[in-house]
Motif scaffolding. Structure first.
Motif, PDB file in Angstrom:
ATOM      1  N   GLN A   5       0.821  -1.211   0.000  1.00  0.00           N
ATOM      2  CA  GLN A   5       0.000   0.000   0.000  1.00  0.00           C
ATOM      3  C   GLN A   5       0.856   1.263   0.000  1.00  0.00           C
ATOM      4  OE1 GLN A   5      -3.529  -0.340   2.981  1.00  0.00           O
ATOM      5  NE2 GLN A   5      -1.859  -1.536   3.838  1.00  0.00           N
ATOM      6  N   ARG A  62       1.530  -1.073   8.109  1.00  0.00           N
ATOM      7  CA  ARG A  62       0.067  -1.061   8.231  1.00  0.00           C
ATOM      8  C   ARG A  62      -0.523   0.259   7.738  1.00  0.00           C
ATOM      9  NH1 ARG A  62       0.798  -2.876  13.808  1.00  0.00           N
ATOM     10  NH2 ARG A  62       0.098  -0.792  14.377  1.00  0.00           N
TER      11      ARG A  62
ATOM     12  N   SER B  27      -2.951  -6.960   6.477  1.00  0.00           N
ATOM     13  CA  SER B  27      -4.008  -6.766   7.481  1.00  0.00           C
ATOM     14  C   SER B  27      -4.802  -5.491   7.228  1.00  0.00           C
ATOM     15  CB  SER B  27      -3.414  -6.753   8.893  1.00  0.00           C
ATOM     16  OG  SER B  27      -2.646  -5.588   9.119  1.00  0.00           O
ATOM     17  N   ALA B  40     -11.968 -11.696   7.615  1.00  0.00           N
ATOM     18  CA  ALA B  40     -11.752 -11.603   9.066  1.00  0.00           C
ATOM     19  C   ALA B  40     -10.662 -12.554   9.571  1.00  0.00           C
ATOM     20  CB  ALA B  40     -13.063 -11.864   9.805  1.00  0.00           C
ATOM     21  N   ARG B  41     -10.713 -13.819   9.123  1.00  0.00           N
ATOM     22  CA  ARG B  41      -9.686 -14.762   9.611  1.00  0.00           C
ATOM     23  C   ARG B  41      -8.310 -14.391   9.063  1.00  0.00           C
ATOM     24  NH1 ARG B  41      -7.899 -20.297   8.249  1.00  0.00           N
ATOM     25  NH2 ARG B  41      -6.821 -21.070  10.113  1.00  0.00           N
ATOM     26  N   ILE B  43      -7.206 -11.373   8.478  1.00  0.00           N
ATOM     27  CA  ILE B  43      -6.714 -10.254   9.285  1.00  0.00           C
ATOM     28  C   ILE B  43      -6.207 -10.758  10.641  1.00  0.00           C
ATOM     29  CG2 ILE B  43      -7.404  -8.114  10.455  1.00  0.00           C
ATOM     30  CD1 ILE B  43      -9.508  -7.761   8.121  1.00  0.00           C
ATOM     31  N   ALA B  44      -6.971 -11.638  11.255  1.00  0.00           N
ATOM     32  CA  ALA B  44      -6.580 -12.165  12.572  1.00  0.00           C
ATOM     33  C   ALA B  44      -5.265 -12.941  12.486  1.00  0.00           C
ATOM     34  CB  ALA B  44      -7.691 -13.050  13.131  1.00  0.00           C
TER      35      ALA B  44
ATOM     36  N   ARG C  62      -6.851 -11.350  21.977  1.00  0.00           N
ATOM     37  CA  ARG C  62      -7.446 -11.339  20.633  1.00  0.00           C
ATOM     38  C   ARG C  62      -8.185 -12.633  20.340  1.00  0.00           C
ATOM     39  NH1 ARG C  62      -2.163  -9.575  18.664  1.00  0.00           N
ATOM     40  NH2 ARG C  62      -2.030 -11.645  17.743  1.00  0.00           N
ATOM     41  N   GLU C  65      -6.262 -18.250  17.491  1.00  0.00           N
ATOM     42  CA  GLU C  65      -6.318 -19.711  17.426  1.00  0.00           C
ATOM     43  C   GLU C  65      -4.988 -20.341  17.855  1.00  0.00           C
ATOM     44  OE1 GLU C  65      -6.255 -20.941  12.924  1.00  0.00           O
ATOM     45  OE2 GLU C  65      -7.466 -19.130  13.057  1.00  0.00           O
TER      46      GLU C  65
ATOM     47  N   THR D  28     -10.511  -7.907  17.618  1.00  0.00           N
ATOM     48  CA  THR D  28     -11.076  -9.125  17.031  1.00  0.00           C
ATOM     49  C   THR D  28     -12.586  -9.227  17.265  1.00  0.00           C
ATOM     50  OG1 THR D  28     -10.103 -10.297  18.909  1.00  0.00           O
ATOM     51  CG2 THR D  28      -9.012 -10.539  16.795  1.00  0.00           C
ATOM     52  N   LEU D  31     -14.013  -7.585  14.326  1.00  0.00           N
ATOM     53  CA  LEU D  31     -13.954  -8.431  13.118  1.00  0.00           C
ATOM     54  C   LEU D  31     -15.139  -9.382  13.031  1.00  0.00           C
ATOM     55  CD1 LEU D  31     -10.160  -9.435  12.937  1.00  0.00           C
ATOM     56  CD2 LEU D  31     -11.405  -7.947  11.357  1.00  0.00           C
ATOM     57  N   GLN D  32     -15.824  -9.604  14.157  1.00  0.00           N
ATOM     58  CA  GLN D  32     -16.981 -10.498  14.143  1.00  0.00           C
ATOM     59  C   GLN D  32     -18.312  -9.752  14.036  1.00  0.00           C
ATOM     60  OE1 GLN D  32     -16.208 -12.844  17.709  1.00  0.00           O
ATOM     61  NE2 GLN D  32     -14.098 -13.059  17.025  1.00  0.00           N
ATOM     62  N   VAL D  36     -18.453  -5.044   9.459  1.00  0.00           N
ATOM     63  CA  VAL D  36     -17.032  -4.903   9.775  1.00  0.00           C
ATOM     64  C   VAL D  36     -16.472  -3.635   9.139  1.00  0.00           C
ATOM     65  CG1 VAL D  36     -14.796  -6.047   9.845  1.00  0.00           C
ATOM     66  CG2 VAL D  36     -16.855  -7.412   9.643  1.00  0.00           C
ATOM     67  N   MET D  47      -4.992  -1.732  16.874  1.00  0.00           N
ATOM     68  CA  MET D  47      -3.664  -2.343  16.671  1.00  0.00           C
ATOM     69  C   MET D  47      -2.558  -1.377  17.072  1.00  0.00           C
ATOM     70  SD  MET D  47      -3.751  -4.538  13.118  1.00  0.00           S
ATOM     71  CE  MET D  47      -5.255  -4.428  12.161  1.00  0.00           C
TER      72      MET D  47
END
Lengths: 114, 114, 114, 114
Positions: A5, A62, B27, B40-41, B43-44, C62, C65, D28, D31-32, D36, D47
């Motif tokens: 970017q 970012r 991100s 979303a996933r 970015i996470a 966050r 996972e 996060t 994000l859900q 969004v 962040m």
């Protein structure tokens, strides 16, 4: 990195990460010197500088709205670290001082352009 | 970086920082996509992967006794991020997937050599 | 923090950040000791441990996972740091050893529950 | 933390880490959300803010000579994040805005006292 970017940040991001690596290397190389006590401020500034360089690089990558301000502070820390490391003749300190000066220049240029 | 304590880590450090930059870029590029929810996933995982790559690079540059273990975990996160980013056709995702795979390979090689 | 996505992580997040603060404090307090050389491994582990604790806390907050895997590695680093710091009688080392053991326990419990 | 080198920083360190956890959680949770896209700037500032809070806390705990300057910048980022999060009615955003304002106040007080 042509699909970045902000391709205009690329050189500064690379200078920041090169500086972080030089500071990290210097911090633990200093811990192995015979006269560690003499290196205490060098080690402390290496820790500050590595952390700030990593954050500046992350903010630029970012496209953060605070990227320029973080770079300005990063330049100040890099300059202090370069001045301290530059006083010591070990290779790891001289290499670190050089990486810090390059990063300070790149961060100041980035801040001016922002 | 010839005066680094661990010149054998240099390529992996560079792969980690290139991956961190690609993840950071991805991100926030994802946040500007029309269908952010679909990203979303991605970015996470970008956040996890950038953080772990920066820590792996720092541990290697400091010659940490945990460098190999951090690289092993970094390879796992990079692989997950590459798999997710690889599903999306945007340039920032494809570039990120590629940087993640290179970093995973470098981290696994570093862990095997340790 | 009742509106956290993962209230079950709260105690472990707090243990991680308390440990990071104790390690950071210990690292620079060690640099001011008369016999810094004796503290070199303590300082190096403090840096690793502080960085890993901060990352584990971030991953948990966050809902990453990879939170459990990061906590497992964090527990290993905390244990090594506690063992090293525990050898030294200075208050900052003893306080750090205690914070590291609490954090290791919390991270292992978090990993088992995941 | 009575054996900390800088007990006067303790409250600000805790406010920084509480803010980092709230920002990480918010990022996060956003994000859900169904919409969004509306949360994109909130996620980006979360962040930035989490990263800066963690660095400010680390600098204070290490007694860094740059602690006050890092806290000043941290206060600016916290204020921007609080303003953005405050616009959204979700619990995670309101909790984050509150943690950001407390942290900004603590960082400004720390900077004034330095």
């Amino acid at each position: 990195m042509s699909d970045f970017q902000h391709p205009e940040y690329q050189a500064c991001i690379e200078a920041c990460y090169a500086c972080a690596a030089a500071c990290d290397n210097c911090s633990t190389a200093c811990l192995q010197e015979d006269n560690v006590k003499m290196m205490a401020r060098c080690i402390a500034l290496d820790m500050d500088c590595a952390a700030l360089c990593r954050m500046a690089a992350a903010c630029m990558a970012r496209g953060s709205e605070f990227a320029a301000q973080v770079c300005r502070l990063c330049a100040a820390v890099c300059t202090a670290c370069a001045d301290e490391c530059g006083k010591h003749q070990m290779d790891h300190c001289q290499a670190c001082a050089q990486a810090c000066r390059r990063c300070a220049d790149a961060c100041l240029a980035m801040d001016s352009a922002a």
